[in-house]
Design an enzyme around this catalytic site. Structure first.
Site, PDB file in Angstrom:
ATOM      1  N   GLN A 135     150.041  34.389 131.628  1.00  0.00           N
ATOM      2  CA  GLN A 135     150.758  34.940 132.778  1.00  0.00           C
ATOM      3  C   GLN A 135     152.229  34.549 132.747  1.00  0.00           C
ATOM      4  O   GLN A 135     153.125  35.393 132.916  1.00  0.00           O
ATOM      5  CB  GLN A 135     150.134  34.421 134.080  1.00  0.00           C
ATOM      6  CG  GLN A 135     150.847  34.917 135.321  1.00  0.00           C
ATOM      7  CD  GLN A 135     150.736  36.415 135.481  1.00  0.00           C
ATOM      8  OE1 GLN A 135     149.634  36.946 135.475  1.00  0.00           O
ATOM      9  NE2 GLN A 135     151.858  37.115 135.620  1.00  0.00           N
ATOM     10  N   ARG A 159     151.976  41.839 130.923  1.00  0.00           N
ATOM     11  CA  ARG A 159     150.801  41.128 130.418  1.00  0.00           C
ATOM     12  C   ARG A 159     150.299  41.805 129.148  1.00  0.00           C
ATOM     13  O   ARG A 159     149.924  41.147 128.184  1.00  0.00           O
ATOM     14  CB  ARG A 159     149.676  41.108 131.480  1.00  0.00           C
ATOM     15  CG  ARG A 159     149.955  40.287 132.719  1.00  0.00           C
ATOM     16  CD  ARG A 159     150.047  38.801 132.422  1.00  0.00           C
ATOM     17  NE  ARG A 159     148.893  38.281 131.732  1.00  0.00           N
ATOM     18  CZ  ARG A 159     147.750  37.880 132.319  1.00  0.00           C
ATOM     19  NH1 ARG A 159     147.636  37.926 133.631  1.00  0.00           N
ATOM     20  NH2 ARG A 159     146.753  37.390 131.615  1.00  0.00           N
TER      21      ARG A 159
HETATM   22  N1   CP Z   1     147.337  37.606 137.091  1.00  0.00           N
HETATM   23  C1   CP Z   1     146.087  37.616 136.608  1.00  0.00           C
HETATM   24  O1   CP Z   1     145.709  36.825 135.733  1.00  0.00           O
HETATM   25  O2   CP Z   1     145.296  38.578 137.154  1.00  0.00           O
HETATM   26  P1   CP Z   1     143.727  38.745 136.966  1.00  0.00           P
HETATM   27  O3   CP Z   1     143.070  37.618 137.712  1.00  0.00           O
HETATM   28  O4   CP Z   1     143.435  40.080 137.572  1.00  0.00           O
HETATM   29  O5   CP Z   1     143.404  38.685 135.515  1.00  0.00           O
END
Ligand code: CP
Ligand code: NVA
Length: 306
Positions: A135, A289
């Site tokens: 992230q 991402r």
């Molecule tokens: N930001 C993120 O990791 O989102 P998810 O939990 O949807 O994977």
């Protein structure tokens, strides 16, 4: 002997390697083929173990892997014998005989380490209670796209001193940005991450006043009040003063960006006005991402060090 390229936590990397991964991600975003082939991961399979839910991580890894010519297997909580007591180490030994890389989203970072010690293939951290490096790599890429290099910039974190905050702390030391964290005293940021970053000269302040933390910031970041696995019902009460609203954004630099890893809980940690406002780059952040994970995947799999 081949050295496995795991992607576990930013504090295991030097800045040159992280820069390589970000540059690979940016090249893929531009539609280039930095590995000389449109399908550099043809024939490779990534298995993803999800012990917690996911939208972005799951879909971006799956799409990224396919766009690079590879394939994925998604293993949810109830899909493996892990839930019935088979150890992480034994699971790793077996999965490593079938697939080319593993990604895991789990609670305890010790499970990530155990997986990486026994799998015999690269392991990627898809979030633990302690960190979320994929992230933050996307966040760094997003900032640089909009505003250029991070070195010397001021980033403000307001809210829970959680897993994402811990990775921002590590990133501050590596990328040379200043970081102000405003967290409730009950939810402080990781002491280990702070000690690691400060020992490397990172300029980080920790307090509990979001107004001070955000003053003059180039980037304001927050996250959910209740991370996955945190059921404490007192959290909203102590986190309420840390909400990012228009008034708080007004304390930041005039051209400050707003980021949130998502999923957001609108009206809690961030208002609609900020999420949907002109300073918000949350959708670019989510898109990145995909791109940055192509950088991570190809760094792990398309080249090997001898
Ligand atoms: N930001 C993120 O990791 O989102 P998810 O939990 O949807 O994977
Ligand atoms: N801190 C959040 C991030 C979700 C992507 C959590 O751990 O639930």
């Amino acid at each position: 002997m081949t050295t496995l390229r795991h992607f576990l936590d930013l504090d295991r990397f030097d800045i040159a390697t992280l820069r390589t991964i970000l540059d690979l991600g940016a090249a893929y975003k531009r539609g280039e083929t930095p590995h000389g082939s449109a399908r550099p991961l043809a024939g490779k399979v990534l298995a993803m173990i999800f012990e917690k839910p996911s939208t972005r991580t799951r879909v971006s890894f799956e799409v990224g892997m396919r766009q690079l010519g590879g394939d994925v297997i998604v293993l949810g909580r109830n899909d493996t014998q892990l839930g019935r007591g088979e150890t992480i180490a034994d699971t790793a030994r077996v999965l490593g005989r079938y697939v080319d890389a593993l990604m895991i989203r789990t609670d305890d970072p010790a499970k990530l380490d155990e997986l990486s010690r026994h799998a015999g293939v690269p392991v990627i951290n898809g979030l633990t209670d302690a960190s979320h490096p994929c992230q933050v790599m996307a966040d760094l890429m997003t900032f640089e796209e909009h505003r250029g290099p991070l070195a010397g910039k001021l980033v403000a974190w307001t809210g829970d001193g959680n897993n994402v905050a811990a990775t921002f702390i590590q990133a501050a030391a590596l990328f040379g940005f200043r970081l102000n964290l405003a967290c409730p005293p009950e939810l402080p940021p990781s002491r280990a991450a702070l000690d690691w970053a400060r020992a490397r000269g990172a300029k980080i302040t920790v307090g509990s006043d979001p107004w001070s933390a955000v003053a003059g910031a180039d980037l304001v970041v927050t996250d959910t009040w209740v991370s996955m696995g945190c059921a404490d019902d007192w959290r909203p009460a102590v986190l309420e003063p840390f909400r990012v609203d228009r008034a708080l954004m007004g304390r930041a630099a005039p051209d400050a960006l707003f980021m949130h890893c998502l999923p957001a809980h609108r009206g809690e940690e961030v208002t609609d006005e900020v999420m949907d406002g002109p300073q918000s780059v949350v959708w670019d952040e989510a898109e990145n991402r995909l791109h940055v994970q192509k950088g991570i995947l190809t760094w792990c799999l398309a080249e090997r060090t001898e």
